[in-house]
Design a protein around this motif. Structure first.
Motif, mmCIF file in Angstrom:
data_model
loop_
_atom_site.group_PDB
_atom_site.id
_atom_site.type_symbol
_atom_site.label_atom_id
_atom_site.label_comp_id
_atom_site.label_asym_id
_atom_site.label_seq_id
_atom_site.Cartn_x
_atom_site.Cartn_y
_atom_site.Cartn_z
ATOM 1 N N GLY A 117 0.809 -1.220 0.000
ATOM 2 C CA GLY A 117 0.000 0.000 0.000
ATOM 3 C C GLY A 117 0.835 1.259 0.000
ATOM 4 O O GLY A 117 0.456 2.268 -0.607
ATOM 5 N N LEU A 118 1.986 1.218 0.679
ATOM 6 C CA LEU A 118 2.865 2.396 0.751
ATOM 7 C C LEU A 118 3.892 2.420 -0.372
ATOM 8 O O LEU A 118 4.621 3.403 -0.518
ATOM 9 C CB LEU A 118 3.590 2.414 2.101
ATOM 10 N N ASP A 119 3.968 1.323 -1.138
ATOM 11 C CA ASP A 119 4.925 1.196 -2.236
ATOM 12 C C ASP A 119 6.360 1.383 -1.743
ATOM 13 O O ASP A 119 7.131 2.163 -2.302
ATOM 14 C CB ASP A 119 4.610 2.201 -3.353
ATOM 15 N N ILE A 120 6.687 0.652 -0.678
ATOM 16 C CA ILE A 120 8.042 0.692 -0.128
ATOM 17 C C ILE A 120 8.563 -0.739 -0.003
ATOM 18 O O ILE A 120 7.797 -1.699 -0.029
ATOM 19 C CB ILE A 120 8.090 1.393 1.247
ATOM 20 N N PRO A 121 9.888 -0.904 0.132
ATOM 21 C CA PRO A 121 10.471 -2.247 0.177
ATOM 22 C C PRO A 121 10.020 -3.070 1.383
ATOM 23 O O PRO A 121 9.680 -2.539 2.445
ATOM 24 C CB PRO A 121 11.978 -1.971 0.243
ATOM 25 N N LEU A 122 10.062 -4.385 1.193
ATOM 26 C CA LEU A 122 9.702 -5.358 2.210
ATOM 27 C C LEU A 122 10.969 -6.152 2.561
ATOM 28 O O LEU A 122 11.708 -6.568 1.673
ATOM 29 C CB LEU A 122 8.629 -6.288 1.657
ATOM 30 N N ILE A 123 11.214 -6.347 3.863
ATOM 31 C CA ILE A 123 12.435 -7.021 4.300
ATOM 32 C C ILE A 123 12.078 -8.163 5.248
ATOM 33 O O ILE A 123 11.449 -7.938 6.284
ATOM 34 C CB ILE A 123 13.387 -6.042 5.024
ATOM 35 N N GLU A 124 12.461 -9.384 4.878
ATOM 36 C CA GLU A 124 12.183 -10.542 5.746
ATOM 37 C C GLU A 124 13.353 -10.758 6.694
ATOM 38 O O GLU A 124 14.508 -10.553 6.343
ATOM 39 C CB GLU A 124 11.906 -11.791 4.909
ATOM 40 N N VAL A 125 13.027 -11.185 7.943
ATOM 41 C CA VAL A 125 14.040 -11.314 8.986
ATOM 42 C C VAL A 125 13.929 -12.675 9.663
ATOM 43 O O VAL A 125 12.825 -13.147 9.966
ATOM 44 C CB VAL A 125 13.871 -10.199 10.047
#
Length: 354
Positions: A117-125
């Motif tokens: 929705g924010l069009d920003i990167p996603l980071i898995e941890v």
């Protein structure tokens, strides 16, 4: 004639760049959200689930339902405390695993949706990697270990000795082959009739008890692996035998029993980490995970620092248990190397340190 020399300072934009990470942790029964400004934690909100106390342990289905109820208010509170608008966020970091699948799905789905929705990167941890890298949060009360270092990660679900060469270069040297140390504490407390979570209560009573009053066997494991199932069984048989002879045995000896249990468990942990130091020659030693809040292991590590010349690193209490602040620091470190993930990412209940 003269020349006027003007020196113009051009700032390093890379160093001055401000990165805001929203982090989400939902691996077990704590819903947590944090906001980090680069490597500084601006907010770290945790909503615990009291419902599991009456069952004597975490009920996965109830945990996932509670996460669904808590995640929106927890995220809103984290943003408000940090005084950050969601439009200022640079990326969303979330716990992919390991943990309870139902709980992980809530955090994973929320993080994916918000990032989209924010069009920003996603980071898995990786949750266990985060426990280790929590030491790199900038905090005036903590110092950072130097590479390479050994990490003893101890929690309700894991017990590991990890060699850390760099932020994302880790090797598991030893781990539990059955139960985790946190489970050993909680199950021992349950045998004694203490409420869940019992680990902190054993620590509380152990402080005023005699650790040498009762002797429990230590498992003989090869190399750097752990085992706690046999210890739990020996404690159960011991209590059953003693209460059969004296129904008031637990009540009359609770502090000494707790102190003896904690003394045994701490010795098991310290024997292994001492062996790891001897094998690797590395004297930089850090602890992490929920059990690192235990006073017995903290005192033992500090004593080793004095007598064995180790450099010991112990996190603040708020970064010991499951929290989003530790997820956020991993998110920040991954953001700097542009290590992002796609919307096709899925939760992973069993997720070893990469």
């Amino acid at each position: 004639m003269f020349y006027l020399c003007i020196s113009i300072f051009i700032p390093n934009t890379l160093e001055k760049e401000t990165i805001y990470i929203l982090a989400i942790e939902s691996s077990c029964d704590d819903t947590s959200a944090a906001v980090l400004k680069n490597d500084i934690v601006l907010s770290n909100v945790v909503a615990s689930q009291k419902i599991h106390e009456e069952y004597g342990g975490v009920v996965p289905e109830l945990a996932s339902r509670a996460h669904q109820q808590n995640i929106v208010p927890v995220v809103n509170q984290a943003l408000a405390k940090a005084n950050i608008d969601k439009k200022q966020l640079s990326a969303i970091a979330f716990t992919r695993g390991p943990g309870l699948m139902g709980s992980l799905l809530v955090g994973t789905s929320f993080a994916k949706s918000l990032a989209l929705g924010l069009d920003i990167p996603l980071i898995e941890v990786n949750h266990m990697q985060a426990h280790i890298l929590a030491h790199f949060i900038t905090d005036e009360t903590m110092t950072r270990p130097g590479f390479p270092f050994l990490a003893l990660t101890i929690s309700g679900g894991h017990t590991q000795i990890v060699k850390v060469t760099d932020y994302f270069e880790m090797e598991i040297l030893g781990q539990t082959l059955d139960d985790a140390v946190g489970e050993a504490f909680d199950k021992s407390a349950k045998i004694l009739g203490l409420p869940y979570p019992g680990g902190p209560l054993i620590d509380k009573y152990a402080k005023i008890g005699d650790p040498l009053r009762f002797e429990f066997p230590k498992p003989k494991m090869k190399e750097l692996d752990f085992s706690f199932s046999g210890l739990k069984t020996s404690i159960l048989y011991f209590i059953q035998k003693q209460t059969k002879e004296n129904p008031d045995f637990i009540e009359e000896n609770l502090e000494d029993i707790c102190a003896s249990i904690q003394y045994t468990i701490v010795n098991i942990l310290m024997d292994k980490i001492k062996k790891a130091v001897k094998i690797t020659g590395i004297k930089e030693v850090a602890i992490g995970g929920g059990v690192s809040a235990n006073s017995g292991i903290r005192n033992a590590m500090q004593e080793a620092s004095k007598t064995l010349g180790w450099n010991v690193y112990i996190p603040k209490f708020e970064y010991c248990t499951d929290n989003a602040g530790m997820i956020g620091i991993v998110g920040y470190l991954k953001f700097k190397k542009e290590d992002f993930t796609g919307q096709d990412i899925t939760a992973k209940a069993r997720y070893v340190i990469p």
